[in-house]
Design a protein around this motif. Structure first.
Motif, PDB file in Angstrom:
ATOM      1  N   GLU A 191       0.841  -1.198   0.000  1.00 31.96           N
ATOM      2  CA  GLU A 191       0.000   0.000   0.000  1.00 31.96           C
ATOM      3  C   GLU A 191       0.877   1.250   0.000  1.00 31.96           C
ATOM      4  N   PRO A 192       0.466   2.309  -0.686  1.00 34.50           N
ATOM      5  CA  PRO A 192       1.263   3.538  -0.697  1.00 34.50           C
ATOM      6  C   PRO A 192       1.214   4.237   0.657  1.00 34.50           C
ATOM      7  N   CYS A 193       2.241   5.013   0.933  1.00 33.08           N
ATOM      8  CA  CYS A 193       2.217   5.837   2.141  1.00 33.08           C
ATOM      9  C   CYS A 193       1.125   6.906   2.012  1.00 33.08           C
ATOM     10  N   ARG A 194       0.676   7.413   3.144  1.00 35.51           N
ATOM     11  CA  ARG A 194      -0.388   8.406   3.139  1.00 35.51           C
ATOM     12  C   ARG A 194       0.041   9.626   3.937  1.00 35.51           C
ATOM     13  N   ARG A 195      -0.434  10.771   3.501  1.00 29.67           N
ATOM     14  CA  ARG A 195      -0.160  12.020   4.204  1.00 29.67           C
ATOM     15  C   ARG A 195      -1.446  12.515   4.843  1.00 29.67           C
ATOM     16  N   ARG A 196      -1.296  13.223   5.947  1.00 30.82           N
ATOM     17  CA  ARG A 196      -2.462  13.715   6.668  1.00 30.82           C
ATOM     18  C   ARG A 196      -2.966  15.012   6.067  1.00 30.82           C
ATOM     19  N   ARG A 197      -4.293  15.142   6.067  1.00 27.53           N
ATOM     20  CA  ARG A 197      -4.914  16.398   5.650  1.00 27.53           C
ATOM     21  C   ARG A 197      -5.309  17.158   6.913  1.00 27.53           C
ATOM     22  N   ILE A 198      -4.743  18.340   7.090  1.00 30.08           N
ATOM     23  CA  ILE A 198      -4.989  19.139   8.282  1.00 30.08           C
ATOM     24  C   ILE A 198      -6.000  20.237   7.969  1.00 30.08           C
ATOM     25  N   GLY A 199      -6.985  20.359   8.839  1.00 26.25           N
ATOM     26  CA  GLY A 199      -8.001  21.378   8.653  1.00 26.25           C
ATOM     27  C   GLY A 199      -7.579  22.707   9.238  1.00 26.25           C
ATOM     28  N   PRO A 200      -8.407  23.746   9.060  1.00 34.12           N
ATOM     29  CA  PRO A 200      -8.094  25.083   9.587  1.00 34.12           C
ATOM     30  C   PRO A 200      -7.888  25.100  11.099  1.00 34.12           C
ATOM     31  N   ASP A 201      -8.501  24.165  11.807  1.00 33.63           N
ATOM     32  CA  ASP A 201      -8.360  24.122  13.263  1.00 33.63           C
ATOM     33  C   ASP A 201      -7.217  23.216  13.694  1.00 33.63           C
ATOM     34  N   ASP A 202      -6.337  22.873  12.729  1.00 35.60           N
ATOM     35  CA  ASP A 202      -5.176  22.010  12.978  1.00 35.60           C
ATOM     36  C   ASP A 202      -5.570  20.571  13.311  1.00 35.60           C
ATOM     37  N   GLY A 203      -6.798  20.231  13.074  1.00 34.55           N
ATOM     38  CA  GLY A 203      -7.221  18.850  13.302  1.00 34.55           C
ATOM     39  C   GLY A 203      -7.062  18.023  12.027  1.00 34.55           C
ATOM     40  N   VAL A 204      -6.845  16.730  12.200  1.00 38.43           N
ATOM     41  CA  VAL A 204      -6.682  15.841  11.056  1.00 38.43           C
ATOM     42  C   VAL A 204      -8.044  15.582  10.430  1.00 38.43           C
ATOM     43  N   ARG A 205      -8.197  15.946   9.157  1.00 39.73           N
ATOM     44  CA  ARG A 205      -9.463  15.774   8.452  1.00 39.73           C
ATOM     45  C   ARG A 205      -9.480  14.503   7.601  1.00 39.73           C
ATOM     46  N   GLY A 206      -8.345  13.871   7.411  1.00 41.67           N
ATOM     47  CA  GLY A 206      -8.296  12.679   6.578  1.00 41.67           C
ATOM     48  C   GLY A 206      -6.886  12.438   6.090  1.00 41.67           C
ATOM     49  N   THR A 207      -6.738  11.474   5.224  1.00 38.24           N
ATOM     50  CA  THR A 207      -5.443  11.151   4.652  1.00 38.24           C
ATOM     51  C   THR A 207      -5.569  11.027   3.149  1.00 38.24           C
ATOM     52  N   ALA A 208      -4.441  11.165   2.475  1.00 36.73           N
ATOM     53  CA  ALA A 208      -4.393  11.031   1.022  1.00 36.73           C
ATOM     54  C   ALA A 208      -3.112  10.289   0.656  1.00 36.73           C
ATOM     55  N   PRO A 209      -3.114   9.471  -0.386  1.00 37.52           N
ATOM     56  CA  PRO A 209      -1.912   8.724  -0.756  1.00 37.52           C
ATOM     57  C   PRO A 209      -0.794   9.656  -1.228  1.00 37.52           C
ATOM     58  N   ARG A 210       0.434   9.295  -0.865  1.00 41.86           N
ATOM     59  CA  ARG A 210       1.621  10.034  -1.289  1.00 41.86           C
ATOM     60  C   ARG A 210       2.194   9.395  -2.550  1.00 41.86           C
ATOM     61  N   ALA A 211       2.759  10.229  -3.403  1.00 42.50           N
ATOM     62  CA  ALA A 211       3.403   9.719  -4.610  1.00 42.50           C
ATOM     63  C   ALA A 211       4.721   9.035  -4.279  1.00 42.50           C
ATOM     64  N   THR A 212       5.360   9.441  -3.193  1.00 40.47           N
ATOM     65  CA  THR A 212       6.628   8.853  -2.781  1.00 40.47           C
ATOM     66  C   THR A 212       6.510   8.333  -1.358  1.00 40.47           C
ATOM     67  N   PRO A 213       7.224   7.261  -1.000  1.00 40.77           N
ATOM     68  CA  PRO A 213       7.152   6.717   0.352  1.00 40.77           C
ATOM     69  C   PRO A 213       7.826   7.655   1.349  1.00 40.77           C
ATOM     70  N   HIS A 214       7.499   7.481   2.618  1.00 45.39           N
ATOM     71  CA  HIS A 214       8.175   8.224   3.668  1.00 45.39           C
ATOM     72  C   HIS A 214       9.652   7.801   3.734  1.00 45.39           C
ATOM     73  N   PRO A 215      10.563   8.739   4.050  1.00 45.04           N
ATOM     74  CA  PRO A 215      11.992   8.405   4.088  1.00 45.04           C
ATOM     75  C   PRO A 215      12.315   7.225   4.997  1.00 45.04           C
ATOM     76  N   GLY A 216      11.658   7.135   6.138  1.00 45.78           N
ATOM     77  CA  GLY A 216      11.921   6.030   7.047  1.00 45.78           C
ATOM     78  C   GLY A 216      11.572   4.681   6.436  1.00 45.78           C
ATOM     79  N   ARG A 217      10.542   4.662   5.592  1.00 49.70           N
ATOM     80  CA  ARG A 217      10.158   3.411   4.944  1.00 49.70           C
ATOM     81  C   ARG A 217      11.204   3.003   3.913  1.00 49.70           C
ATOM     82  N   ILE A 218      11.756   3.993   3.218  1.00 48.29           N
ATOM     83  CA  ILE A 218      12.808   3.711   2.244  1.00 48.29           C
ATOM     84  C   ILE A 218      14.035   3.147   2.958  1.00 48.29           C
ATOM     85  N   ASP A 219      14.392   3.739   4.093  1.00 44.05           N
ATOM     86  CA  ASP A 219      15.547   3.253   4.852  1.00 44.05           C
ATOM     87  C   ASP A 219      15.312   1.831   5.349  1.00 44.05           C
TER      88      ASP A 219
END
Length: 235
Positions: A191-219
């Motif tokens: 599964e692809p890595c996902r990034r968080r979607r932050i709302g105006p109130d700094d709360g997490v509104r959801g996630t979306a797939p990333r085109a590139t994996p997180h650096p820690g996953r690559i390592d």
């Protein structure tokens, strides 16, 4: 079953369980009328596995209670449901533009299957075997290395950037980051890595797939690749 078949079934039951026998002529007539009314739409036997005598004998063998018409009807309904559950509607031979004929053929086949007059039509299973593969298709797959030609793969790359990045990394000999679990976003292998979607109130509104994996996953994938490369040398 007709009245003669119902009478034959009652005579058969009387031999197995004398409690069902009615010696009074009036009681015997009423018993026959009752059983025929309740079993009128249940066949005595069908060409494909149903026999009312077998169902009745099974009840007498396993139950201490005197048999009732319902003890024959229940197995018959289970028989019908099982056959319909295993049936996949074949394509009717009628003209598809003739909706009435098309529907009538489908309904007729289902009724025949449920009544035990026809075998359920089984859908052809999709298998992973390679037997019988077209030789031309085999040659093409060997040439391009994939069922998707290179030109089509390149054209699809803008629409699936994550897949394109993964294929590019593998082609360059780099570790396949999606082969391991991401400890940052908890994406599972494949599964692809996902990034968080932050709302105006700094709360997490959801996630979306990333085109590139997180650096820690690559390592992590690189470390796993190095470990696998060292295993043959250590052996």
């Amino acid at each position: 079953m007709d009245r003669r078949e119902t009478a034959a079934l009652l005579a058969y039951l009387g031999r197995l369980d004398p409690r069902t026998i009615r010696t009074d002529q009036g009681e015997a007539r009423d018993q026959l009328a009752q059983w025929h009314e309740l079993l009128g739409d249940v066949p005595m036997a069908t060409p494909y596995g149903w026999d009312a005598r077998v169902a009745a004998r099974q009840h007498i063998r396993t139950s201490p209670y005197q048999i009732l018409p319902a003890d024959v009807v229940r197995p018959w309904e289970s028989y019908r449901r099982d056959r319909l559950a295993r049936h996949s509607d074949p394509t009717p031979s009628a003209d598809p533009d003739d909706q009435v004929a098309w529907t009538a053929e489908l309904v007729g086949m289902r009724r025949a299957v449920a009544a035990g007059l026809a075998e359920p039509a089984q859908a052809r299973a999709i298998t992973s075997g390679r037997e019988g593969t077209d030789p031309e298709l085999e040659t093409m797959l060997e040439r391009v290395g994939s069922c998707i030609p290179p030109a089509a793969r390149a054209a699809l790359a803008p629409y699936r950037p994550g897949r394109a990045a993964r294929e590019m990394a593998i082609a360059l000999g780099e570790p396949d980051a999606l082969s391991v679990r991401c400890e940052w976003c908890k994406a599972q292998p494949g599964e692809p890595c996902r990034r968080r979607r932050i709302g105006p109130d700094d709360g997490v509104r959801g996630t979306a797939p990333r085109a590139t994996p997180h650096p820690g996953r690559i390592d992590l994938a690189a470390a796993q690749q190095d470990q696998q490369a060292q295993q043959p040398a250590m052996a």
